[in-house]
Design an enzyme around this catalytic site. Structure first.
Site, PDB file in Angstrom:
ATOM      1  N   SER A 140      57.275  32.100  14.427  1.00 50.52           N
ATOM      2  CA  SER A 140      55.886  31.772  14.108  1.00 50.52           C
ATOM      3  C   SER A 140      55.724  30.260  14.071  1.00 50.52           C
ATOM      4  CB  SER A 140      55.504  32.352  12.746  1.00 50.52           C
ATOM      5  OG  SER A 140      54.290  31.809  12.268  1.00 50.52           O
ATOM      6  N   TYR A 153      57.625  33.034   3.695  1.00 51.69           N
ATOM      7  CA  TYR A 153      57.380  33.606   5.023  1.00 51.69           C
ATOM      8  C   TYR A 153      57.707  32.590   6.112  1.00 51.69           C
ATOM      9  CZ  TYR A 153      54.751  35.288   9.073  1.00 51.69           C
ATOM     10  OH  TYR A 153      54.385  35.687  10.341  1.00 51.69           O
TER      11      TYR A 153
END
Length: 260
Positions: A140, A153
């Site tokens: 990501s 995350y």
């Protein structure tokens, strides 16, 4: 065959669709049998000549002994040419101390452990295969720079990115690529509407597969390439302020409104 985790939704499902159109047989791995069966049926409509195989696996249980042996036993006879590690849980979008211990444990277990262990299970099989072979690990853009409100995350995605680039050095005979999208309109982003900063899952999948074999890192779309450029050239003190005080609070409000 292509093996895709998190195949029932979002980027994983879109990758399955694009691979089906290219003629790949597909192993779909996720925890929801009904969703997987529906996706498999739709893939066979997209291309009636391909085969599909469903493997039910809940990665929240992936630290249990024998978990990956059970997955491998169902696919070891297949000629696997692509592994896509996509399964993940969302960020939580909150200050770190406000997150539940159980959520943080799940985040680490689902986002990190399967990438390592499933790659370990299949890498010898990929190495021995004649012809092309590849691994795509879905990271990501949140893992590029420090990211307020999604610290854990983002750290898991940074881990995946670094792991991908490191094993690429170890195994140059395999096309190993880290996929680093910014916002994609999926369940994890509460279906943020496609716009200049947000792409569809199919756009993400199509761009990633186009870059496979050519790039070690991809953002999958020119919009996300541009966002990465803006992110990297912005001075750190400005970037941190804007992310913490403008971008992320607005995104938290949007998701809360979407949920309500």
């Amino acid at each position: 065959w292509a093996v895709v985790t998190g195949a029932s939704d979002g980027i994983g499902r879109a990758l399955c669709e694009e691979l089906a159109l290219q003629g790949f047989n597909i192993v779909l791995i996720a925890r929801n049998k009904e969703k997987l069966e529906k996706v498999a049926q739709e893939l066979n409509v997209l291309n009636k000549d391909i085969l599909t195989k469903i493997v039910i696996a809940d990665f929240e249980n992936s630290t249990k002994e024998g978990f990956f042996d059970e997955i491998y036993s169902q696919i070891e006879s297949l000629d696997i040419s692509i592994l896509i590690n996509n399964a993940a849980v969302g960020s939580g979008m909150s200050l770190f101390h406000q997150l539940e211990d159980s959520f943080l444990s799940t985040l680490l277990t689902v986002n990190v452990h399967p990438v390592i262990m499933l790659t370990k299970k299949l890498i010898e099989k990929l190495r021995a295969r004649q012809g092309h072979k590849a691994i795509i690990n879905v990271s990501s853009a949140s893992g590029i720079e420090p990211m307020a409100y999604v610290a854990t995350y983002a750290a898991t995605k940074r881990f995946i990115d670094h792991f991908s680039r490191s094993i690429k050095v170890e195994y140059p005979e395999i096309d190993i690529m880290s996929l680093r999208p910014f916002f994609v309109s999926t369940k994890l982003t509460k279906f943020k509407k496609p716009s200049f900063d947000t792409i569809t899952p199919r756009q993400c999948a199509r761009g990633a597969l186009k870059d496979l074999g050519k790039e070690e890192i991809t953002y999958a779309n020119w919009r996300h390439d541009f966002q990465n450029l803006c992110l990297t050239i912005t001075p750190k003190f400005i970037r941190d302020y804007v992310i913490k005080n403008i971008i992320m609070p607005n995104e938290i409000k949007r998701r809360a409104a979407n949920k309500s």
